[in-house]
Design an enzyme around this catalytic site. Structure first.
Site, PDB file in Angstrom:
ATOM      1  N   LYS A 240       0.835  -1.209   0.000  1.00  0.00           N
ATOM      2  CA  LYS A 240       0.000   0.000   0.000  1.00  0.00           C
ATOM      3  C   LYS A 240       0.865   1.252   0.000  1.00  0.00           C
ATOM      4  O   LYS A 240       1.808   1.348   0.767  1.00  0.00           O
ATOM      5  CB  LYS A 240      -0.883   0.026   1.254  1.00  0.00           C
ATOM      6  CG  LYS A 240      -1.839  -1.149   1.347  1.00  0.00           C
ATOM      7  CD  LYS A 240      -2.568  -1.157   2.675  1.00  0.00           C
ATOM      8  CE  LYS A 240      -1.643  -1.351   3.839  1.00  0.00           C
ATOM      9  NZ  LYS A 240      -2.345  -1.608   5.112  1.00  0.00           N
ATOM     10  N   THR A 273      -7.081   9.963   7.905  1.00  0.00           N
ATOM     11  CA  THR A 273      -6.723   8.689   7.273  1.00  0.00           C
ATOM     12  C   THR A 273      -6.383   7.608   8.298  1.00  0.00           C
ATOM     13  O   THR A 273      -5.841   6.563   7.939  1.00  0.00           O
ATOM     14  CB  THR A 273      -5.502   8.863   6.333  1.00  0.00           C
ATOM     15  OG1 THR A 273      -4.424   9.399   7.107  1.00  0.00           O
ATOM     16  CG2 THR A 273      -5.804   9.776   5.172  1.00  0.00           C
ATOM     17  N   GLY A 275      -6.681   4.481  10.180  1.00  0.00           N
ATOM     18  CA  GLY A 275      -7.480   3.265  10.022  1.00  0.00           C
ATOM     19  C   GLY A 275      -7.735   2.864   8.584  1.00  0.00           C
ATOM     20  O   GLY A 275      -8.469   1.905   8.324  1.00  0.00           O
ATOM     21  N   THR A 276      -7.098   3.558   7.627  1.00  0.00           N
ATOM     22  CA  THR A 276      -7.324   3.182   6.221  1.00  0.00           C
ATOM     23  C   THR A 276      -6.834   1.754   5.950  1.00  0.00           C
ATOM     24  O   THR A 276      -7.463   1.013   5.194  1.00  0.00           O
ATOM     25  CB  THR A 276      -6.583   4.138   5.252  1.00  0.00           C
ATOM     26  OG1 THR A 276      -5.267   4.351   5.762  1.00  0.00           O
ATOM     27  CG2 THR A 276      -7.309   5.453   5.120  1.00  0.00           C
ATOM     28  N   GLY A 277      -5.695   1.398   6.585  1.00  0.00           N
ATOM     29  CA  GLY A 277      -5.120   0.068   6.330  1.00  0.00           C
ATOM     30  C   GLY A 277      -6.016  -1.038   6.859  1.00  0.00           C
ATOM     31  O   GLY A 277      -6.286  -2.031   6.164  1.00  0.00           O
ATOM     32  N   CYS A 278      -6.497  -0.873   8.101  1.00  0.00           N
ATOM     33  CA  CYS A 278      -7.379  -1.883   8.704  1.00  0.00           C
ATOM     34  C   CYS A 278      -8.663  -2.006   7.874  1.00  0.00           C
ATOM     35  O   CYS A 278      -9.154  -3.106   7.608  1.00  0.00           O
ATOM     36  CB  CYS A 278      -7.759  -1.477  10.131  1.00  0.00           C
ATOM     37  SG  CYS A 278      -6.336  -1.114  11.166  1.00  0.00           S
TER      38      CYS A 278
END
Ligand code: ATP
Ligand code: HMH
Ligand code: MG
Length: 558
Positions: A240, A273, A275-278
């Site tokens: 990512k 942004t 928590g975008t990965g979770c």
């Protein structure tokens, strides 16, 4: 007994949570083979008999539709932007059931991570067993795995209870720079967990850490990293690029061992942004649980994150550098009615007419503003011939005027325009979309009015979940051709029968408004006017005149 001291040993000793043995329905952990057999059967499209999957004993109906189900094994974020909380919201927003095994509890906010309390591995194991042995999990998604023991426990559980796919988000360092996993887990990750992963989704820092500190600064570096990570065992890799410096778009690199895909989306300018990965990983898991292929799941997840960021870009929550975003695209909702509609808003109901505005060379926004200044208590935008795009623009412009005055703005007929502009509601006629359908599309907060000429229609409007009815035409009118009238008697009969507030409409002007409002029933809350205020040189003046007449009449009557 109250469950206090979450991570204390007494909790681990299972005083708070264990299937109660004396309870009739308490089902002990089913034996592992039966669970994996159910999965296997489902994967092969075979339906097992009721006896075989144990449903008869519990009196369940096996013909029930199975819910797509993601189990997230992750840490709790007290600020609820990332971790378990983000996973729950992402899955709910994507229409998938989400169960949770909590590996750590963090004290966290928009500034950073202030504390981490790791859940003992035996208790992580117990949570895993509780869910996996009973609840037909399709996909496991992992987030924060803070200790090597927890990684081991997870591996054992997945061997015992196989699932259709495993999404590994190798959470190690939060964007705020805080360490979320013991560095000793790296080896375990590299050696075993990646082997079990259908996809692994590191951000730049995590990919670099997994690769022993490799520099990742360009999209080409991301491609190289994806290839090496793939050789460590996962079926697919998504590196990512949310944190890629100097990139105008948000680029992620997907590699499935054969093909690379660079996934680009516009970079949303926002601080929100966290928590975008979770969220991305949960959304991938959710789409896999619904049956998507890996690449489609990744593409959809990325589009979902981008949409949520764009929607939430101006939200303000917390004082730190990274705020949370709104997974349900709903937090910005600000209605003039605040979700409650009493009916008193109907007192002086102004319905716009673009023909009249043209005649008086008056833009719609000006007409609306003048009506409000004159005392209009609710506005309906009635645009029979406008192009959709223009109608939405006009509605948005008028909403900007109405909101500061807390005057609701309704859209005539067009549910799509109401949704697109986030207007306060709609007014529908008998040949427009049924109020019940409009309600299901608009949700519980928006105002819905229905035109009614009969007692039966008024009753139906109430059944359908409308907020008010418009009753008329009371008198003949030039703004609606071939409109039959109900007269004052008809109006009174319908008001008496209606369980909803009523606004009278049709041919109402300064000389008959008081007679109309004076017919009696308390649920007759106001009068709706068109030409009386808009087909005039001064909209403010005419509205003000009508408003003071009506107010005076009401005060006298009381
Ligand atoms: N500003 C942004 N605009 C659009 N997409 C973004 C933005 N920031 C991140 N993304 C996307 O969000 C997804 C998650 O990527 P990111 O690199 O932020 O993960 P992460 O660092 O693991 O997130 P976190 O640790 O905060 O949960 C990726 O698809 C990325 O491209
Ligand atoms: C609990 C938790 N999991 C994951 C992340 C990564 O965003 C975080 N900040 N907190
Ligand atoms: Mg992350």
């Amino acid at each position: 007994m109250a469950c206090s001291g979450l991570l204390s040993n007494s909790f681990i000793a299972n005083k708070c949570f264990r299937p109660r043995r004396h309870h009739k329905l308490a089902v002990p952990y089913p034996r592992s083979f039966s669970s994996s057999r159910v999965h296997l059967a489902q994967n092969l499209g075979i339906s097992m008999s009721m006896e075989e999957n144990g449903a008869t004993k519990q009196g369940l109906d096996v013909s029930r539709k199975k819910l797509p189900h993601v189990l997230t094994v992750a840490g709790s974020d007290s600020g609820a932007g990332a971790g378990i909380q983000a996973d729950l919201k992402a899955c709910a927003a994507r229409g998938v059931y989400c169960s949770t095994v909590i590996t750590a509890v963090t004290a966290q906010n928009t500034v950073g991570v202030q504390g981490v309390n790791i859940v003992p591995d035996e208790f992580v194991a117990q949570q895993l067993k509780s869910v996996l042995s009973d609840m037909e999990v399709d996909v496991v998604k992992t987030g924060m795995l803070p200790s090597i023991e927890i990684v081991k426990v997870l591996q054992q559980s997945l061997k015992e209870f196989p699932v259709r796919a495993v999404v590994v988000d190798p959470v190690m360092i939060s964007t705020s720079g805080d360490v979320l996993a013991d560095p000793s887990i790296l080896a375990r990750f590299r050696e075993e967990l990646l082997m079990m992963a259908d996809i692994v989704t590191p951000n730049l820092k995590e990919a670099s850490t997994l690769l022993g500190g490799m520099r990742l600064e360009t999209v080409d570096d991301m491609r190289r990293a994806a290839k090496i990570l793939h050789s460590m065992g996962p079926r697919s890799v998504l590196v990512k690029g949310g944190d890629l410096p100097e990139s105008f778009d948000a680029v992620d690199v997907f590699f499935d061992g054969e093909e690379y895909h660079e996934l680009h989306s516009p970079r949303v300018k926002t601080r929100n942004t966290h928590g975008t990965g979770c969220t991305l990983a949960s959304c991938i898991a959710a789409e896999l649980a619904k049956g998507s292929s890996m690449l489609s799941a990744v593409k959809l997840a990325k589009r979902y994150v981008e949409t949520a960021l764009e929607y939430s870009k101006d939200i303000i929550l917390g004082n730190g550098a990274q705020g949370p975003f709104d997974h349900f695209l709903r937090l910005k909702h600000n209605t003039s009615t605040g979700g409650t509609f009493s009916g008193n808003e109907l007192f002086l109901y102004a319905v716009t007419d673009s023909g009249m505005n043209e005649k008086w060379e008056r833009p719609m926004e000006v007409a609306v503003k003048e009506a409000i200044k004159g005392g209009a208590t609710i506005i309906q935008l009635r645009e029979k011939d406008a192009e959709t795009r223009k109608f939405i623009e006009t509605a948005k412009a008028c909403l900007k005027i109405c909101r500061p005055y807390k005057v609701p703005l309704l859209i005539n007929d067009r549910i799509d325009v109401a949704l697109a502009s986030d207007a306060d509601g709609v007014h529908v006629g008998q040949s427009d979309m049924p109020a019940r359908v409009a309600r299901s599309l608009l949700g519980p907060d928006k105002v819905i009015g229905v035109s009614c000429k009969t007692v039966e229609q008024a009753h139906q409007a109430w059944l359908d979940g409308a907020d008010y009815i418009g009753c008329g035409g009371v008198y003949p009118t030039s703004t609606k051709a071939n409109n039959s009238t109900v007269g004052l008697d008809g109006l009174k009969t319908i008001c008496l029968a209606s369980k909803l507030p009523v606004v009278a409409i049709g041919g109402i002007n300064a000389s008959n408004a008081i007679t109309v409002l004076g017919i009696g029933p308390p649920n007759l809350k106001g009068v709706a006017v068109v030409s009386t205020v808009f087909d005039r040189s001064s909209v403010v003046g005419e509205t003000r005149k009508l408003h003071s007449m009506l107010t005076e009449a009401v005060l006298k009557a009381n």
